[in-house]
Design an enzyme around this catalytic site. Structure first.
Site, PDB file in Angstrom:
ATOM      1  N   LYS A  11       6.668   3.730 -16.151  1.00  0.00           N
ATOM      2  CA  LYS A  11       6.446   4.819 -15.197  1.00  0.00           C
ATOM      3  C   LYS A  11       5.039   4.753 -14.581  1.00  0.00           C
ATOM      4  O   LYS A  11       4.177   4.009 -15.060  1.00  0.00           O
ATOM      5  CB  LYS A  11       6.672   6.153 -15.915  1.00  0.00           C
ATOM      6  CG  LYS A  11       8.127   6.359 -16.387  1.00  0.00           C
ATOM      7  CD  LYS A  11       8.282   7.743 -17.008  1.00  0.00           C
ATOM      8  CE  LYS A  11       9.722   8.026 -17.398  1.00  0.00           C
ATOM      9  NZ  LYS A  11       9.884   9.402 -17.949  1.00  0.00           N
ATOM     10  N   TYR A  51      17.293  10.900 -10.972  1.00  0.00           N
ATOM     11  CA  TYR A  51      17.271  11.926 -12.029  1.00  0.00           C
ATOM     12  C   TYR A  51      18.202  13.090 -11.685  1.00  0.00           C
ATOM     13  O   TYR A  51      17.954  14.227 -12.120  1.00  0.00           O
ATOM     14  CB  TYR A  51      15.844  12.427 -12.239  1.00  0.00           C
ATOM     15  CG  TYR A  51      15.015  11.535 -13.151  1.00  0.00           C
ATOM     16  CD1 TYR A  51      15.332  11.384 -14.500  1.00  0.00           C
ATOM     17  CD2 TYR A  51      13.906  10.845 -12.685  1.00  0.00           C
ATOM     18  CE1 TYR A  51      14.577  10.580 -15.353  1.00  0.00           C
ATOM     19  CE2 TYR A  51      13.135  10.035 -13.527  1.00  0.00           C
ATOM     20  CZ  TYR A  51      13.485   9.912 -14.859  1.00  0.00           C
ATOM     21  OH  TYR A  51      12.733   9.122 -15.704  1.00  0.00           O
ATOM     22  N   PHE A  59      11.702  21.513 -14.661  1.00  0.00           N
ATOM     23  CA  PHE A  59      10.744  20.430 -14.437  1.00  0.00           C
ATOM     24  C   PHE A  59      11.210  19.413 -13.391  1.00  0.00           C
ATOM     25  O   PHE A  59      10.510  18.430 -13.128  1.00  0.00           O
ATOM     26  CB  PHE A  59      10.423  19.723 -15.762  1.00  0.00           C
ATOM     27  CG  PHE A  59      11.616  19.101 -16.465  1.00  0.00           C
ATOM     28  CD1 PHE A  59      12.068  17.841 -16.125  1.00  0.00           C
ATOM     29  CD2 PHE A  59      12.275  19.783 -17.479  1.00  0.00           C
ATOM     30  CE1 PHE A  59      13.150  17.265 -16.768  1.00  0.00           C
ATOM     31  CE2 PHE A  59      13.366  19.212 -18.137  1.00  0.00           C
ATOM     32  CZ  PHE A  59      13.804  17.950 -17.767  1.00  0.00           C
ATOM     33  N   ARG A  87      15.293   2.861 -27.059  1.00  0.00           N
ATOM     34  CA  ARG A  87      14.953   4.278 -27.274  1.00  0.00           C
ATOM     35  C   ARG A  87      14.061   4.433 -28.511  1.00  0.00           C
ATOM     36  O   ARG A  87      13.158   5.264 -28.529  1.00  0.00           O
ATOM     37  CB  ARG A  87      16.223   5.127 -27.435  1.00  0.00           C
ATOM     38  CG  ARG A  87      17.175   5.094 -26.252  1.00  0.00           C
ATOM     39  CD  ARG A  87      16.848   6.026 -25.142  1.00  0.00           C
ATOM     40  NE  ARG A  87      16.787   7.413 -25.528  1.00  0.00           N
ATOM     41  CZ  ARG A  87      16.495   8.385 -24.671  1.00  0.00           C
ATOM     42  NH1 ARG A  87      16.234   8.099 -23.384  1.00  0.00           N
ATOM     43  NH2 ARG A  87      16.435   9.631 -25.061  1.00  0.00           N
ATOM     44  N   THR A  93      10.610  12.022 -26.348  1.00  0.00           N
ATOM     45  CA  THR A  93      10.215  12.357 -24.972  1.00  0.00           C
ATOM     46  C   THR A  93       8.773  12.860 -24.899  1.00  0.00           C
ATOM     47  O   THR A  93       8.012  12.458 -24.023  1.00  0.00           O
ATOM     48  CB  THR A  93      11.166  13.448 -24.412  1.00  0.00           C
ATOM     49  OG1 THR A  93      12.514  13.014 -24.586  1.00  0.00           O
ATOM     50  CG2 THR A  93      10.898  13.712 -22.943  1.00  0.00           C
ATOM     51  N   ARG A 104       5.524   5.623 -26.422  1.00  0.00           N
ATOM     52  CA  ARG A 104       5.082   6.924 -25.911  1.00  0.00           C
ATOM     53  C   ARG A 104       3.925   7.488 -26.726  1.00  0.00           C
ATOM     54  O   ARG A 104       3.014   8.115 -26.171  1.00  0.00           O
ATOM     55  CB  ARG A 104       6.266   7.890 -25.857  1.00  0.00           C
ATOM     56  CG  ARG A 104       7.172   7.581 -24.644  1.00  0.00           C
ATOM     57  CD  ARG A 104       8.466   8.325 -24.691  1.00  0.00           C
ATOM     58  NE  ARG A 104       9.141   8.352 -23.387  1.00  0.00           N
ATOM     59  CZ  ARG A 104      10.385   8.781 -23.219  1.00  0.00           C
ATOM     60  NH1 ARG A 104      11.098   9.215 -24.255  1.00  0.00           N
ATOM     61  NH2 ARG A 104      10.931   8.783 -22.016  1.00  0.00           N
ATOM     62  N   ASN A 114       5.196  10.172 -19.528  1.00  0.00           N
ATOM     63  CA  ASN A 114       5.400   9.646 -20.881  1.00  0.00           C
ATOM     64  C   ASN A 114       5.678   8.146 -20.901  1.00  0.00           C
ATOM     65  O   ASN A 114       6.408   7.647 -21.761  1.00  0.00           O
ATOM     66  CB  ASN A 114       6.492  10.451 -21.597  1.00  0.00           C
ATOM     67  CG  ASN A 114       7.817  10.445 -20.852  1.00  0.00           C
ATOM     68  OD1 ASN A 114       7.948   9.778 -19.827  1.00  0.00           O
ATOM     69  ND2 ASN A 114       8.787  11.165 -21.360  1.00  0.00           N
ATOM     70  N   HIS A 117      10.841   4.975 -19.259  1.00  0.00           N
ATOM     71  CA  HIS A 117      12.205   5.516 -19.225  1.00  0.00           C
ATOM     72  C   HIS A 117      13.125   4.495 -19.884  1.00  0.00           C
ATOM     73  O   HIS A 117      12.918   3.289 -19.746  1.00  0.00           O
ATOM     74  CB  HIS A 117      12.664   5.720 -17.768  1.00  0.00           C
ATOM     75  CG  HIS A 117      14.152   5.956 -17.663  1.00  0.00           C
ATOM     76  ND1 HIS A 117      14.709   7.204 -17.820  1.00  0.00           N
ATOM     77  CD2 HIS A 117      15.200   5.092 -17.480  1.00  0.00           C
ATOM     78  CE1 HIS A 117      16.036   7.103 -17.718  1.00  0.00           C
ATOM     79  NE2 HIS A 117      16.356   5.829 -17.509  1.00  0.00           N
ATOM     80  N   GLU A 128      22.487   3.250 -14.051  1.00  0.00           N
ATOM     81  CA  GLU A 128      21.062   3.113 -13.722  1.00  0.00           C
ATOM     82  C   GLU A 128      20.717   1.679 -13.315  1.00  0.00           C
ATOM     83  O   GLU A 128      19.901   1.469 -12.419  1.00  0.00           O
ATOM     84  CB  GLU A 128      20.215   3.552 -14.918  1.00  0.00           C
ATOM     85  CG  GLU A 128      20.313   5.051 -15.172  1.00  0.00           C
ATOM     86  CD  GLU A 128      19.559   5.516 -16.412  1.00  0.00           C
ATOM     87  OE1 GLU A 128      19.621   6.713 -16.711  1.00  0.00           O
ATOM     88  OE2 GLU A 128      18.908   4.685 -17.080  1.00  0.00           O
TER      89      GLU A 128
HETATM   90  P1  GDP Z   1      14.084  10.981 -21.999  1.00  0.00           P
HETATM   91  O1  GDP Z   1      15.509  10.502 -22.066  1.00  0.00           O
HETATM   92  O2  GDP Z   1      13.364  10.911 -23.328  1.00  0.00           O
HETATM   93  O3  GDP Z   1      13.282  10.318 -20.898  1.00  0.00           O
HETATM   94  O4  GDP Z   1      14.099  12.544 -21.663  1.00  0.00           O
HETATM   95  P2  GDP Z   1      14.993  13.438 -20.656  1.00  0.00           P
HETATM   96  O5  GDP Z   1      16.165  12.666 -20.123  1.00  0.00           O
HETATM   97  O6  GDP Z   1      15.261  14.717 -21.371  1.00  0.00           O
HETATM   98  O7  GDP Z   1      13.990  13.774 -19.456  1.00  0.00           O
HETATM   99  C1  GDP Z   1      13.749  12.844 -18.412  1.00  0.00           C
HETATM  100  C2  GDP Z   1      12.277  12.859 -18.082  1.00  0.00           C
HETATM  101  O8  GDP Z   1      11.909  14.125 -17.554  1.00  0.00           O
HETATM  102  C3  GDP Z   1      11.330  12.676 -19.289  1.00  0.00           C
HETATM  103  O9  GDP Z   1      11.163  11.346 -19.681  1.00  0.00           O
HETATM  104  C4  GDP Z   1      10.048  13.292 -18.763  1.00  0.00           C
HETATM  105  O10 GDP Z   1       9.360  12.392 -17.859  1.00  0.00           O
HETATM  106  C5  GDP Z   1      10.582  14.468 -17.957  1.00  0.00           C
HETATM  107  N1  GDP Z   1      10.666  15.699 -18.784  1.00  0.00           N
HETATM  108  C6  GDP Z   1      11.544  15.973 -19.796  1.00  0.00           C
HETATM  109  N2  GDP Z   1      11.341  17.195 -20.317  1.00  0.00           N
HETATM  110  C7  GDP Z   1      10.316  17.733 -19.604  1.00  0.00           C
HETATM  111  C8  GDP Z   1       9.638  18.997 -19.646  1.00  0.00           C
HETATM  112  O11 GDP Z   1       9.948  19.886 -20.448  1.00  0.00           O
HETATM  113  N3  GDP Z   1       8.614  19.170 -18.744  1.00  0.00           N
HETATM  114  C9  GDP Z   1       8.254  18.212 -17.843  1.00  0.00           C
HETATM  115  N4  GDP Z   1       7.245  18.462 -16.989  1.00  0.00           N
HETATM  116  N5  GDP Z   1       8.873  17.016 -17.764  1.00  0.00           N
HETATM  117  C10 GDP Z   1       9.882  16.770 -18.632  1.00  0.00           C
END
Ligand code: GDP
Length: 144
Positions: A11, A51, A59, A87, A93, A104, A114, A117, A128
């Site tokens: 990222k 996304y 968010f 993962r 996350t 991370r 973070n 992805h 994807e």
């Molecule tokens: P991942 O699969 O671990 O990447 O997590 P998710 O699919 O739940 O979320 C996608 C992406 O959205 C994450 O990698 C973060 O960059 C962002 N994100 C997730 N949760 C939050 C949150 O609570 N706040 C903010 N600002 N960004 C978030």
């Protein structure tokens, strides 16, 4: 264990920190091969489509802005159990909750910025990968 492909993105925060090499080293040392790669910069609209599953979440707008804020490195990783293995190497996350030694934990700035992805299922990995790459751009190490 099945050989799988998964989509990995380094990222904008991690590209800006110049840790591309360290992240790819972790993949390679753990048995994942980079079979496609490119650097690109998403428009906010493209980030929103990528996304789309998060549309409506608090968010979402920030996430689209962040993911289009700078260049990213997009890769297809291939290997045994690639989706779960990636993962595991990424960590949780929220970098503050990620296990020590994960990407991370070591490179993430915040729950949003973070570092990486990774696809979370076979179905999403296929979607994807197709979002970024055509089949002729993917060079399997397992081809006959
Ligand atoms: P991942 O699969 O671990 O990447 O997590 P998710 O699919 O739940 O979320 C996608 C992406 O959205 C994450 O990698 C973060 O960059 C962002 N994100 C997730 N949760 C939050 C949150 O609570 N706040 C903010 N600002 N960004 C978030």
């Amino acid at each position: 264990m099945p050989v799988q492909r998964t989509l990995s993105i380094i990222k904008p925060d991690a590209v800006a920190k110049n840790v591309i090499g360290d992240i790819i080293r972790r993949f390679e040392e753990n048995g994942l091969a980079v079979v496609a790669a490119k650097m690109t910069r998403l428009t906010p609209e493209e980030a929103g489509r990528f996304y789309a599953v998060h549309r409506g979440k608090p968010f979402y707008e920030d996430l689209c802005r962040y993911m289009s804020s700078g260049p990213i490195l997009v890769m297809v990783l291939e290997g045994k159990n690639a989706i779960a293995l990636n993962r595991k190497l990424m960590g949780a996350t929220d970098p503050k909750k990620a296990e020590p030694g994960t990407i991370r934990a070591d490179h993430g700035e915040s729950i949003e910025a973070n570092a990486v992805h990774g696809s979370d299922s076979e179905e999403n990995a296929a979607k994807e990968i197709a979002f970024f790459f055509g089949e002729v751009e993917i060079h399997s190490r397992n081809a006959a």
